[in-house]
Design a protein around this motif. Sequence first.
Motif, PDB file in Angstrom:
ATOM      1  N   VAL A 263       1.009  -1.088   0.014  1.00  0.00           N
ATOM      2  CA  VAL A 263      -0.096   0.034  -0.076  1.00  0.00           C
ATOM      3  C   VAL A 263       1.007   1.291  -0.118  1.00  0.00           C
ATOM      4  CG1 VAL A 263      -1.895   1.304   1.161  1.00  0.00           C
ATOM      5  CG2 VAL A 263      -1.767  -1.190   1.244  1.00  0.00           C
ATOM      6  N   GLY A 264       0.671   1.946  -0.998  1.00  0.00           N
ATOM      7  CA  GLY A 264       2.026   3.343  -1.181  1.00  0.00           C
ATOM      8  C   GLY A 264       1.002   4.367  -0.496  1.00  0.00           C
ATOM      9  N   PHE A 292       1.931  -0.268  -7.891  1.00  0.00           N
ATOM     10  CA  PHE A 292       2.869  -0.859  -6.871  1.00  0.00           C
ATOM     11  C   PHE A 292       2.046  -1.974  -6.098  1.00  0.00           C
ATOM     12  CE2 PHE A 292       4.147   3.659  -7.668  1.00  0.00           C
ATOM     13  CZ  PHE A 292       5.184   3.284  -8.317  1.00  0.00           C
ATOM     14  N   GLY A 293       0.820  -2.225  -5.955  1.00  0.00           N
ATOM     15  CA  GLY A 293       0.260  -2.897  -5.035  1.00  0.00           C
ATOM     16  C   GLY A 293       0.360  -4.599  -5.497  1.00  0.00           C
ATOM     17  N   PHE A 294       0.823  -5.020  -6.608  1.00  0.00           N
ATOM     18  CA  PHE A 294       0.935  -6.239  -7.123  1.00  0.00           C
ATOM     19  C   PHE A 294       2.018  -6.340  -7.925  1.00  0.00           C
ATOM     20  CE2 PHE A 294      -3.685  -4.952  -7.140  1.00  0.00           C
ATOM     21  CZ  PHE A 294      -4.118  -5.896  -6.508  1.00  0.00           C
ATOM     22  N   PRO A 295       3.134  -6.649  -7.113  1.00  0.00           N
ATOM     23  CA  PRO A 295       4.462  -6.547  -7.913  1.00  0.00           C
ATOM     24  C   PRO A 295       4.641  -7.744  -8.531  1.00  0.00           C
ATOM     25  CG  PRO A 295       4.652  -6.653  -5.510  1.00  0.00           C
ATOM     26  CD  PRO A 295       3.184  -6.150  -5.820  1.00  0.00           C
ATOM     27  N   ALA A 339     -13.684  -4.562 -15.543  1.00  0.00           N
ATOM     28  CA  ALA A 339     -13.684  -5.348 -14.107  1.00  0.00           C
ATOM     29  C   ALA A 339     -12.369  -5.089 -13.276  1.00  0.00           C
ATOM     30  CB  ALA A 339     -14.032  -6.982 -14.158  1.00  0.00           C
ATOM     31  N   HIS A 340     -11.435  -4.963 -14.004  1.00  0.00           N
ATOM     32  CA  HIS A 340      -9.907  -4.883 -13.458  1.00  0.00           C
ATOM     33  C   HIS A 340      -9.998  -3.380 -13.001  1.00  0.00           C
ATOM     34  CE1 HIS A 340      -7.069  -8.249 -14.607  1.00  0.00           C
ATOM     35  NE2 HIS A 340      -8.103  -8.504 -14.795  1.00  0.00           N
ATOM     36  N   ALA A 341     -10.498  -2.351 -13.607  1.00  0.00           N
ATOM     37  CA  ALA A 341     -10.518  -1.144 -13.125  1.00  0.00           C
ATOM     38  C   ALA A 341     -11.397  -1.113 -11.950  1.00  0.00           C
ATOM     39  CB  ALA A 341     -11.214  -0.167 -14.276  1.00  0.00           C
ATOM     40  N   VAL A 342     -12.435  -1.630 -11.653  1.00  0.00           N
ATOM     41  CA  VAL A 342     -13.204  -1.652 -10.439  1.00  0.00           C
ATOM     42  C   VAL A 342     -12.611  -2.149  -9.378  1.00  0.00           C
ATOM     43  CG1 VAL A 342     -15.501  -2.683  -9.577  1.00  0.00           C
ATOM     44  CG2 VAL A 342     -15.633  -1.752 -11.841  1.00  0.00           C
ATOM     45  N   HIS A 343     -11.770  -3.398  -9.617  1.00  0.00           N
ATOM     46  CA  HIS A 343     -11.130  -3.868  -8.561  1.00  0.00           C
ATOM     47  C   HIS A 343      -9.680  -3.196  -8.384  1.00  0.00           C
ATOM     48  CE1 HIS A 343     -13.663  -7.226  -7.730  1.00  0.00           C
ATOM     49  NE2 HIS A 343     -13.896  -7.370  -9.088  1.00  0.00           N
ATOM     50  N   GLY A 344      -9.431  -2.363  -8.991  1.00  0.00           N
ATOM     51  CA  GLY A 344      -8.160  -1.682  -8.913  1.00  0.00           C
ATOM     52  C   GLY A 344      -6.701  -2.649  -9.123  1.00  0.00           C
TER      53      GLY A 344
END
Length: 379
Positions: A263-264, A292-295, A339-344
């Motif tokens: 979490v940045g 940065f949340g899913f390296p 869907a990816h945009a909604v989930h971040g």
Amino acid sequence: MSHDATSWALKQRGFKPATKLVLWHLCDRYHPDHGCFPSQDTLANDCEMSRSALNDHLAVLEQAGLILREQRRDRHSRKQISTYYRFAFQIDFPCPKSGHGQGEAVSGKQLEPCPENDESRVRNSDTNLVREPVIEPVTERERGSEPESKETRKANEKAFKKAFSSWPTWLTDSEPGAYRAWHSLSIDERQLACEEIGRYVEASRATGRKHICSFAVYLCEKRWEKLPAPAQVAANAPAQAAPFGKMWAARVYELLLAGVTHVGQLTALEQRMVEAGTFSVEHLLAEKQIKFGFPAVNDLFERAAGRRGALVPAYLQAMAERMTAVKVGGDLWQAWVAAHAVHGWPWLPNTGTVEYVYLPEGGPEALEELQALLRGIEK
């Protein structure tokens, strides 16, 4: 010292002369009056050797099953106070009392160092003491078999030297301590320990550990028994997965469904941008999460952009079967982008000339079912 004691000590086979000398002095210096052996300082002086050399010979006698040792430390400071030792079994010869001709047999009771050389006697009732047994070897006597021959002993020592020198930390490990641990194992256990050294070291390094345990710890805790069976390892060995394929997609969604790993926080510049009204806090944090949340996911995407595959765990095979081909730019493709945009979540990299990629069948609505499948997979 009685003639019987002299004969018993000198007739012990398979020891170096210096080791026999130590055993000879143990018999000579045992004082039934005090119920104890002499201090190690006294023994070292009598044997005309250093304390470290004496300890090496005591270790040999311990490995042979003739003596037992235990360390005592202060309960609070954990500082070692003394090492206590005793004969491991009944020895049928009279040990003379100091200044008396009448003697008594040495028994297997606890024998404490004599109050010599300013070394005070410690009572068992002292609540500030804790006992820490020195590794007690499993001797041939305890196994119910005949003592090992000279040839067997040499073969055992040779096998130990070979195994010890193959351990990554052997240069800094205590060889006597490792040998005591080695001697406490059965022949079958020693063989298994040697066979699994390579697998254990590889498994330890795979976990990212910077330090590997000592050889003595590996032997004492029988750590090779905690390794998965070779067949299980082979079944779960990572497989090379092509970018945008079934196994590759299964790995991507396993990582995404596991959640954010980092979490940045907003930087000072970003804070000023928020204050100026250029961007909202929510927008900037969402962008930072994607970047940065899913390296591990971003690493897969970077490799895929360069048309490079990745190693994927074999246990994802069942999940890979739930992947279906989706046309790039099609309706289902666009549904997944949303869907990816909604989930971040980060979205797939440029696919280049690839027309179809694999994504979970059933569309974004099937994500909960996919997550349930993941929970049931044994890793």
